[in-house]
Design an enzyme around this catalytic site. Structure first.
Site, PDB file in Angstrom:
ATOM      1  NE  ARG A  71      16.246 -31.314 -44.284  1.00 44.34           N
ATOM      2  CZ  ARG A  71      16.907 -31.846 -44.151  1.00 44.34           C
ATOM      3  NH1 ARG A  71      17.398 -32.477 -43.907  1.00 44.34           N
ATOM      4  NH2 ARG A  71      15.986 -32.859 -44.688  1.00 44.34           N
TER       5      ARG A  71
ATOM      6  CE  LYS B  91      23.919 -31.747 -43.308  1.00 43.86           C
ATOM      7  NZ  LYS B  91      23.803 -31.169 -44.801  1.00 43.86           N
TER       8      LYS B  91
END
Length: 330
Positions: A305, A270
């Site tokens: 994840r 991210k």
């Protein structure tokens, strides 16, 4: 919201502890008592109901025991996902992630990156169906969707879980479908829709606001007929949150064990990892992602994840080896 409510965050210990944490690999002997408008304070006890929620072993997930960290490999059947959209064949990726060490797969056909636009259910189904069929029999599979029609098609194609980034806020038909199908669901926290969620996200206290919101989502799911033991929660890093919000959640993520559900964490590649770590390209953010994953494992987070499964599988083997050595007293 009440300013009198007390929240209890277990402080994980590297070795042992008075209580086991969520039936997993770490324990705790003290807790942080959190209250809106007050500085955290450390306590050595809390109400029995709190201890019960924090210590109870979590139910297995699609046949996977959650007494050790699990890797959820990301399969983006999308042309526009922020990190890897259109960079691989989703069908081939399913087998590649299995061979790399994934415990389960999360297959999605609609990008939910900041600024992403909604697509039609039929298009989303067409994108994911080949990957779902390819993954059948390889590993347990979750479908990453907000839509009941897509979830229904995915379950018919072999998916065994629904991962809803809206936490049942997007499609009112999805809770009933999940309840009727008898499958587990991951409820994520997000503030706003992907198109606008990063415009100006604000919270009174992000850690506690997200806790309350997840608690409400769990209650809504249970009211719809979904047993609590089939619910996984995700605090939604990067979904309607600034860098400061993300870090505040990650520092104290063990708080969310108090909700009594397994925790899923999605930080892989991210943007804030790149900004802090000095990695402009998403593919270069593996070391930063690994650092946050290992830190979350130390706080008892069960499901991770990730895009880069092989690197994370290697890291988890080292973490497990250290724990085994510690347990043997060496």
């Amino acid at each position: 919201m009440s300013t009198d409510r007390l929240y209890y965050r277990p402080i994980p210990q590297a070795q042992g502890g008075r209580w086991p944490l969520a039936g997993g690999w770490t324990g705790f002997s003290a807790l942080e008592c959190l209250q809106r408008g007050h500085a955290p304070r450390v306590v050595t006890d809390s109400p029995d109901a709190v201890i019960a929620a924090l210590t109870a072993p979590r139910a297995g997930l699609m046949g996977l025991a959650l007494d050790r960290p699990r890797l959820m490999g990301i399969v983006n059947a999308t042309p526009d996902s922020f990190s890897d959209g259109g960079h691989y064949d989703p069908v081939a990726q399913c087998r590649a992630l299995m061979e790399a060490g994934a415990d389960l797969l999360d297959i999605g056909g609609e990008s939910t990156r900041p600024g992403a636009e909604e697509i039609a259910p039929a298009d989303e189904i067409a994108r994911i169906r080949p990957a779902l069929e390819a993954a059948r029999g390889l590993l347990p599979v979750s479908v990453d969707t907000r839509k009941a029609a897509v979830a229904q098609a995915a379950l018919q194609a072999g998916a065994g879980m629904v991962n809803d980034v809206s936490g049942f806020d997007f499609d009112a038909d999805l809770p009933g479908l999940v309840a009727q199908a008898g499958v587990p669901v991951c409820l994520m926290h997000a503030q706003g829709l992907p198109q606008t969620m990063q415009d100006d996200p604000r919270y009174d206290d992000v850690l506690l606001d997200v806790y309350d919101a997840l608690e409400a989502r769990i209650a809504r799911a249970v009211a719809a007929g979904i047993p609590a033991h089939r619910i996984v929660i995700d605090p939604g890093i990067g979904f309607g949150k600034t860098e400061a919000h993300n870090l505040a959640i990650l520092r104290r993520i063990s708080l969310y064990h108090g909700l009594g559900c397994p925790i899923l964490l999605g930080v892989s590649r991210k943007r804030f990892i790149g900004r802090i770590g000095g990695a402009e390209l998403p593919a270069d953010r593996v070391p930063g992602t690994l650092a946050l994953t290992v830190a979350a494992i130390a706080q008892g987070v069960q499901i991770h994840r990730v895009h880069d499964v092989a690197e994370h599988a290697q890291a988890l083997r080292l973490v497990a080896a250290l724990n085994e050595t510690r347990e043997a007293g060496q």
